[in-house]
Enzyme design. Structure first.
Site, PDB file in Angstrom:
ATOM      1  N   ALA A 171       0.835  -1.203   0.000  1.00  0.00           N
ATOM      2  CA  ALA A 171       0.000   0.000   0.000  1.00  0.00           C
ATOM      3  C   ALA A 171       0.868   1.250   0.000  1.00  0.00           C
ATOM      4  O   ALA A 171       0.591   2.206  -0.736  1.00  0.00           O
ATOM      5  CB  ALA A 171      -0.930  -0.013   1.213  1.00  0.00           C
ATOM      6  N   TYR A 172       1.896   1.266   0.810  1.00  0.00           N
ATOM      7  CA  TYR A 172       2.785   2.428   0.849  1.00  0.00           C
ATOM      8  C   TYR A 172       3.443   2.648  -0.507  1.00  0.00           C
ATOM      9  O   TYR A 172       3.456   3.767  -1.029  1.00  0.00           O
ATOM     10  CB  TYR A 172       3.847   2.229   1.931  1.00  0.00           C
ATOM     11  CG  TYR A 172       4.751   3.433   2.117  1.00  0.00           C
ATOM     12  CD1 TYR A 172       4.305   4.552   2.812  1.00  0.00           C
ATOM     13  CD2 TYR A 172       6.035   3.447   1.596  1.00  0.00           C
ATOM     14  CE1 TYR A 172       5.116   5.660   2.982  1.00  0.00           C
ATOM     15  CE2 TYR A 172       6.850   4.557   1.752  1.00  0.00           C
ATOM     16  CZ  TYR A 172       6.393   5.659   2.449  1.00  0.00           C
ATOM     17  OH  TYR A 172       7.204   6.761   2.609  1.00  0.00           O
TER      18      TYR A 172
END
Length: 246
Positions: free
Chosen positions: A152-153
């Site tokens: 996600a990052y």
């Protein structure tokens, strides 16, 4: 000899800590009037109290309505908006992709990417009124390379890079320049969110053999937010200790 820089009003999201606080301080040192945005209003006011001319604002940058209201308030109380630095963000969960939690994905994308879109949009609307603006988005080397166990990052920061390129090119002739910085791991409180193993991994990827310092990123951001930055837009500036390969 360079002329003195015009004092501008600057918004720094996530400005009460992490990379945001030294960025806010550096902009103030250059004579700008800084609005520090943080989810925690008391924390924002405490941070602002230590920076000459700064003001603290409680703002939930995941809420477009709150962003628009806060932006209008800053302009009303401090003057026309000249600078935006989007520094608010979160690492999110560190987990194998097959087990990565959906709620973790949603949280990170909302804060790291959606909020950047909404903050930039609100700022651009104000900057177009005066024909001047500097926007600096904080991306990450993870947005270029993709860190394992941080999907996600990595995806959110890749999105920030794409957003920056798109908006920078669209606004190129308006006087509003939009760039981003892609740091490698920097020694900030954000690193307390990750495991020692992940910290060791990201450090091992840096050819200089150390983590970056927040003031090093702040110095680069301050230049990108200045009038001296006049021929760069839609660009990605690395602060990666040699890690970046493109």
């Amino acid at each position: 000899m360079p002329t003195a820089e015009t004092s501008r009003v600057a918004i720094v999201t996530g400005g009460a800590g992490g990379l945001g606080l030294p960025i806010a301080a550096r902009l103030a040192d250059r004579g700008h009037r800084v609005a520090i945005w943080d989810l925690d209003g008391a924390r924002a006011e405490t941070a602002a109290a230590g920076i000459e001319g700064a003001r603290g604002y409680a703002v939930d940058v995941t809420d477009p309505v709150a962003i628009d209201a806060a932006c209008a308030r800053v302009v009303d109380e401090m003057g026309p908006l000249g600078i935006l630095v989007t520094s608010a963000g979160h690492n999110g969960p560190v987990a194998p992709f097959a087990e990565y939690p959906t709620d973790g994905w949603d949280f990170v994308m909302k804060l790291n990417l959606d909020a950047v879109f909404h903050c930039c949009q609100a700022a651009v609307r104000e900057m177009l009124k005066t024909g001047y603006g500097r926007i600096v988005n904080i991306a990450s080397i993870a947005g270029k390379e993709g860190n394992p166990n941080a999907v996600a990052y990595s995806a959110s920061k890749a999105g920030v890079i794409g957003l920056t390129k798109s908006v920078g090119r669209e606004l190129a002739t308006t006087g509003v320049l939009v760039n981003c910085v892609a740091p490698a791991a920097i020694e900030t409180e954000m690193l307390t969110q990750v495991t020692p193993e992940f910290r060791a991994y990201v450090t091992s990827k840096i050819p200089l053999g150390r983590l970056g310092r927040a003031e090093e990123v702040a110095s680069l951001v301050a230049w990108l937010a200045s009038e001296e930055c006049s021929f760069s837009t839609g660009a990605v500036f690395d602060a990666s200790g040699g890690r970046a390969t493109y």
